[in-house]
Design an enzyme around this catalytic site. Structure first.
Site, PDB file in Angstrom:
ATOM      1  N   LYS A  83      44.095  34.318  46.443  1.00  0.00           N
ATOM      2  CA  LYS A  83      43.066  33.516  45.775  1.00  0.00           C
ATOM      3  C   LYS A  83      43.143  32.084  46.303  1.00  0.00           C
ATOM      4  O   LYS A  83      44.250  31.557  46.506  1.00  0.00           O
ATOM      5  CB  LYS A  83      43.358  33.560  44.273  1.00  0.00           C
ATOM      6  CG  LYS A  83      42.342  32.892  43.373  1.00  0.00           C
ATOM      7  CD  LYS A  83      42.779  33.089  41.913  1.00  0.00           C
ATOM      8  CE  LYS A  83      41.794  32.544  40.920  1.00  0.00           C
ATOM      9  NZ  LYS A  83      42.177  32.841  39.519  1.00  0.00           N
ATOM     10  N   SER A 158      38.377  34.710  36.749  1.00  0.00           N
ATOM     11  CA  SER A 158      38.013  33.873  37.860  1.00  0.00           C
ATOM     12  C   SER A 158      38.418  34.434  39.226  1.00  0.00           C
ATOM     13  O   SER A 158      37.885  33.991  40.243  1.00  0.00           O
ATOM     14  CB  SER A 158      38.646  32.493  37.692  1.00  0.00           C
ATOM     15  OG  SER A 158      40.060  32.586  37.707  1.00  0.00           O
ATOM     16  N   SER A 182      42.090  36.163  34.069  1.00  0.00           N
ATOM     17  CA  SER A 182      41.464  36.104  35.395  1.00  0.00           C
ATOM     18  C   SER A 182      41.957  37.105  36.424  1.00  0.00           C
ATOM     19  O   SER A 182      41.353  37.245  37.478  1.00  0.00           O
ATOM     20  CB  SER A 182      41.624  34.706  35.975  1.00  0.00           C
ATOM     21  OG  SER A 182      40.629  33.892  35.448  1.00  0.00           O
TER      22      SER A 182
HETATM   23  N1  GLN Z   1      37.882  33.206  31.807  1.00  0.00           N
HETATM   24  C1  GLN Z   1      38.917  32.381  31.248  1.00  0.00           C
HETATM   25  C2  GLN Z   1      38.548  30.929  31.383  1.00  0.00           C
HETATM   26  O1  GLN Z   1      37.472  30.666  31.772  1.00  0.00           O
HETATM   27  C3  GLN Z   1      40.204  32.674  31.923  1.00  0.00           C
HETATM   28  C4  GLN Z   1      40.332  32.023  33.237  1.00  0.00           C
HETATM   29  C5  GLN Z   1      41.629  32.320  33.932  1.00  0.00           C
HETATM   30  O2  GLN Z   1      42.384  33.197  33.526  1.00  0.00           O
HETATM   31  N2  GLN Z   1      41.886  31.532  34.954  1.00  0.00           N
HETATM   32  O3  GLN Z   1      39.285  30.061  31.110  1.00  0.00           O
END
Ligand code: GLN
Length: 496
Positions: A83, A158, A182
């Site tokens: 990532k 994400s 994410s």
């Molecule tokens: N979707 C969650 C957020 O927007 C989790 C994001 C993540 O785990 N980086 O914060």
């Protein structure tokens, strides 16, 4: 099955490992093919931001030499993408933000240096939501990622790029990060296997910080055995990250494989939280998750209803804690030391800060910084941040009591399958609700795995989430591997 393409599109870790070790295919062939395939697929999915051709081919050549001299290693020669929140020396690390558009990493993250020592060619940096804030990969400065199962839909977020590229078999291994879901949510929406390790198992050194008390790096792969092999390489104590102080026994792969061969789960207790059962979940998701739990029952597991009375507050609690920590972590982007600097004429240092941040960050990141700054401001700190911190403790205690009665807790990973691009962008609250089943895991610092257990009527993947007690990551991978061994057909590639 004997060409590199066969192995890549099949995605079975054991078969790839064996083919490399028996010199049926070489790492150089596999890496070249991955690069070609990833680039071609990227035109459709936009899953990858940057390719590391030269670095990857150099590592592949080194891996081939090591294999030729009889060396073995779980990841030796198998291409992997990371990532683009994780630093790879001499490659761009953008966090999918204009703020870091031109930033080149001066050093390797600990997870990356460990992958290098294992001679796993790092072939690309994967797209993500800007600074890992999002659940659909639509907040990326480099454009949204499209789900290879249906290009009109999101891959989740994400870590959407990692998930989409593995689902389409550009490669079989990738790393994501998970602050609130994410790794798991995109794994679920793309039909792959993802592990959010116990907080403290994997080093966060060299990973762009979002919310430091929640962030954790983990594997996103074609199957549970791949995830275990990666864990053996990347986890374990790191002097650069004080929270990462757990010894790495490097036994994940062996334990996961042994677990996958079990004949009976007699004695294993699976918890079903009544709070999760009563949540609004898409019918197909409900049905497939129930069928997967029925499979575990059929091989001897006992299913017990449990109570997690405070998890219903996870969403509110998470969005106070993660935004507070983000507002502090992202204060470093000031237009002075590194990152985007506004070209506007600035009359003062404050103007330089304001302009650089206003132009460099996207809307969702700004929303988080504003919310977090508010929650931490004097007069509101006790009402918001402190209260969230107390609720976080109660959520952890709920899990502690639950894990005295059960070994794992099962739930859907996501309440719904992949949604349409643009469907939730206008309504941040409905987007935040996508993480309803995953957030509590991070608040409590626990491990959780997501893997595919079926498809909905539109042939979109459905994930099962298993959460475990602290440091019980291997049990989760074992249960996923057992399911995968005995339920073939669930681990399919998306065809583009
Ligand atoms: N979707 C969650 C957020 O927007 C989790 C994001 C993540 O785990 N980086 O914060």
């Amino acid at each position: 099955m004997n060409t590199p393409e066969d192995f890549l599109s099949n995605g079975d870790f054991l078969k790839i490992r064996e083919a490399l070790d028996k010199k049926q295919i070489s790492s150089t062939e596999l890496t070249k093919l991955s690069l070609i395939k990833a680039k071609a697929q990227n035109d459709k999915t936009n899953a990858l931001i940057h390719f590391c051709d030269q670095q990857a081919l150099d590592t592949a050549a080194q891996a081939d030499k090591r294999i030729a001299s009889g060396e073995t290693g779980a990841l030796l020669g198998i291409p992997i993408a990371v990532k683009d929140l994780i630093l790879v020396k001499d490659a761009p690390t953008t966090a999918a933000s204009k703020m870091l558009e031109n930033f080149t990493a001066p050093y390797d993250a600990t997870v990356v240096s460990r992958l290098r020592s294992a001679s796993a060619p790092i072939i690309a940096k994967a797209n993500l939501d800007e600074f890992a804030m999002g659940s659909s990969n639509e907040t990326s400065f480099f454009g949204c990622v499209k789900n290879p199962w249906d290009l009109s839909r999101v891959p989740g977020g994400s870590s959407g790029g990692s998930a989409a590229a593995v689902a389409a078999r550009s490669f079989t291994l990738s790393l994501g990060t998970d602050t609130g879901g994410s790794i798991r949510q995109p794994s679920s929406l793309c039909g792959i296997t993802g592990l959010k390790p116990t907080y403290g198992r994997v080093s966060r050194y060299g990973v762009v910080a979002f919310a430091s008390s929640l962030d954790q790096v983990g594997p996103m792969c074609t199957d549970a055995l791949s995830c275990a092999a990666i864990m053996d390489v990347i986890s374990g104590r790191d002097l650069h990250d004080a929270t990462c102080n757990h010894e790495n026994k490097a036994d994940s792969f062996a334990l996961t494989k042994a677990y996958s061969e079990k004949q009976s789960l007699k004695g294993l207790k699976i918890g079903l939280a009544k709070q999760f059962l009563s949540s609004k979940v898409q019918t197909d998701v409900h049905r497939n998750v129930e069928a997967a739990i029925a499979y575990y029952k059929s091989v001897g597991a006992e299913v017990i209803e449990i109570d997690l009375p405070h998890v219903e507050h996870s969403l509110a609690c998470y969005y106070l804690i993660c935004t507070s920590e983000a507002s502090s972590n992202l204060a470093r982007y000031d237009g002075v030391r590194y990152g985007y600097r506004s070209p506007k004429e600035d009359s003062s240092l404050l103007d330089l800060y304001k302009n650089s941040r206003a132009e460099g960050f996207g809307d969702e990141v700004k929303r988080r910084i504003l919310l977090g700054t508010f929650a931490l401001s004097s007069g509101y700190y006790d009402d918001y941040f402190q209260k969230a911190a107390r609720i976080r403790r109660l959520i952890s205690k709920d899990f502690e009591s639950a894990f005295k009665k059960v070994d794992v807790i099962a739930s859907p990973t996501s309440p719904f399958t992949a949604f349409k691009l643009g469907e939730k962008t206008k309504d941040p609250l409905s987007m935040y609700a996508a993480d309803i089943f995953t957030l509590a895991t991070n608040l409590a610092g626990l491990p959780a795995v997501s893997f595919n257990v079926g498809f909905d009527q539109s042939n979109l993947p459905i994930g099962l989430q298993l959460q475990g007690a602290r440091w019980n990551d291997n049990l989760l991978l074992g249960l996923a591997a057992l399911y995968q061994k005995n339920n073939p057909g669930k681990n399919k590639a998306a065809t583009l």
